[in-house]
Design a protein around this motif. Structure first.
Motif, PDB file in Angstrom:
ATOM      1  N   SER A 113       0.802  -1.228   0.000  1.00  0.00           N
ATOM      2  CA  SER A 113       0.000   0.000   0.000  1.00  0.00           C
ATOM      3  C   SER A 113       0.836   1.278   0.000  1.00  0.00           C
ATOM      4  O   SER A 113       0.283   2.362  -0.197  1.00  0.00           O
ATOM      5  CB  SER A 113      -0.945   0.016   1.206  1.00  0.00           C
TER       6      SER A 113
ATOM      7  N   ALA B 298      -1.819  -0.056  -3.310  1.00  0.00           N
ATOM      8  CA  ALA B 298      -3.155  -0.615  -3.519  1.00  0.00           C
ATOM      9  C   ALA B 298      -3.749  -1.056  -2.198  1.00  0.00           C
ATOM     10  O   ALA B 298      -3.027  -1.332  -1.229  1.00  0.00           O
ATOM     11  CB  ALA B 298      -3.115  -1.789  -4.496  1.00  0.00           C
TER      12      ALA B 298
ATOM     13  N   VAL C 254     -10.580  -4.218  -1.503  1.00  0.00           N
ATOM     14  CA  VAL C 254     -11.931  -4.073  -0.961  1.00  0.00           C
ATOM     15  C   VAL C 254     -12.604  -5.438  -1.053  1.00  0.00           C
ATOM     16  O   VAL C 254     -12.693  -6.025  -2.135  1.00  0.00           O
ATOM     17  CB  VAL C 254     -12.728  -3.018  -1.744  1.00  0.00           C
TER      18      VAL C 254
ATOM     19  N   VAL D 186     -11.786  -6.731  -4.772  1.00  0.00           N
ATOM     20  CA  VAL D 186     -11.595  -5.670  -5.765  1.00  0.00           C
ATOM     21  C   VAL D 186     -10.365  -4.852  -5.388  1.00  0.00           C
ATOM     22  O   VAL D 186     -10.361  -4.173  -4.362  1.00  0.00           O
ATOM     23  CB  VAL D 186     -12.823  -4.747  -5.845  1.00  0.00           C
ATOM     24  N   PRO D 187      -9.290  -4.913  -6.177  1.00  0.00           N
ATOM     25  CA  PRO D 187      -8.126  -4.063  -5.901  1.00  0.00           C
ATOM     26  C   PRO D 187      -8.420  -2.603  -6.263  1.00  0.00           C
ATOM     27  O   PRO D 187      -9.025  -2.319  -7.295  1.00  0.00           O
ATOM     28  CB  PRO D 187      -7.030  -4.637  -6.826  1.00  0.00           C
ATOM     29  N   LYS D 188      -7.999  -1.696  -5.395  1.00  0.00           N
ATOM     30  CA  LYS D 188      -8.108  -0.254  -5.643  1.00  0.00           C
ATOM     31  C   LYS D 188      -6.707   0.341  -5.610  1.00  0.00           C
ATOM     32  O   LYS D 188      -5.991   0.217  -4.607  1.00  0.00           O
ATOM     33  CB  LYS D 188      -8.978   0.410  -4.575  1.00  0.00           C
TER      34      LYS D 188
ATOM     35  N   ILE E 148      -3.665   3.153  -5.601  1.00  0.00           N
ATOM     36  CA  ILE E 148      -3.306   4.468  -5.060  1.00  0.00           C
ATOM     37  C   ILE E 148      -2.078   4.924  -5.839  1.00  0.00           C
ATOM     38  O   ILE E 148      -1.009   4.330  -5.717  1.00  0.00           O
ATOM     39  CB  ILE E 148      -2.973   4.393  -3.561  1.00  0.00           C
TER      40      ILE E 148
ATOM     41  N   ILE F 245      -7.055  -4.553 -13.935  1.00  0.00           N
ATOM     42  CA  ILE F 245      -7.559  -4.190 -12.613  1.00  0.00           C
ATOM     43  C   ILE F 245      -9.037  -4.570 -12.515  1.00  0.00           C
ATOM     44  O   ILE F 245      -9.821  -3.949 -11.847  1.00  0.00           O
ATOM     45  CB  ILE F 245      -7.356  -2.666 -12.376  1.00  0.00           C
TER      46      ILE F 245
END
Length: 216
Positions: free
Chosen positions: A139, A152, A155, A163-165, A167, A210
């Protein structure tokens, strides 16, 4: 050294000791809905069942945990899905990397869908391994100010959809407080500390997209 630098020798040593006492009680892994296990390093050579982690006595010491602790905190996946088995780890003697065969066997034996771990700077913030049965999650963006990597988070939905988010790292500031003497001193101090730390290898960019991801 960092505690002493910030707090002086007496308070710094006291704080360092108290923090390490706390570490001896912290969780070593987390199990989500009995299907997803989260840990820092990996399963290494010694961890075959979740119960091995649960049975570690607290407060824990490195000597008591021995190989299991080393594997949990310091092992890494091999370079890619084509490299199976156990290999020596470039991080240091006694450390290993584990292949996708180990991951698949561990998940099957423990009725798990997914291993989530960290411990390596991955350029996209997350990286899939073992046909998606392991995700490396990192992260921190622009690790140590040099990697220019994305970070990342994952979620996790109620139905265990992951679900990868991403950054993305911040662009350089238009104005430059970095040129101040205080900032230059801080950078030099951090560089010296980083030289003393074991390296965190940077893996190449992930080629996966993604998109929404579900293990089956």
């Amino acid at each position: 050294m960092e505690c002493i630098e910030h707090m002086g020798e007496r308070d710094g040593v006291w704080t360092w000791q108290r923090i390490n006492q706390l570490f001896n009680w912290l969780p070593l892994a987390a199990l989500i809905e009995d299907k997803i296990i989260c840990m820092h390093g990996g399963i290494g050579r010694s961890i075959n069942h979740v119960e091995q982690i649960e049975n570690l006595q607290r407060p824990i010491t490195m000597e008591a945990g021995s190989v299991i602790l080393m594997d949990l905190l310091w092992s890494d996946p091999t370079e890619n899905d084509s490299v199976e088995g156990l290999r020596p780890n470039a991080r240091g003697p006694g450390l290993v990397t584990f292949g996708p065969d180990r991951v698949m066997e561990f998940c099957k034996s423990n009725n798990l869908q997914l291993i989530v771990r960290a411990h390596e700077c991955v350029m996209d913030g997350f990286e899939r391994f073992a046909q998606g049965h392991l995700i490396t999650l990192f992260s921190a963006t622009n690790y140590c100010g040099t990697a220019n990597n994305a970070g990342a988070i994952l979620v996790l939905g109620r139905d265990l959809v992951v679900v990868p988010k991403l950054i993305h790292p911040l662009p350089p500031a238009a104005t430059s407080p970095e040129s101040s003497p205080e900032h230059q001193f801080e950078d030099t101090w951090m560089q010296e500390l980083n030289v003393q730390r074991p390296p965190t290898p940077t893996r190449a960019s992930s080629t996966s997209n993604i998109a929404l991801y579900r293990n089956s």
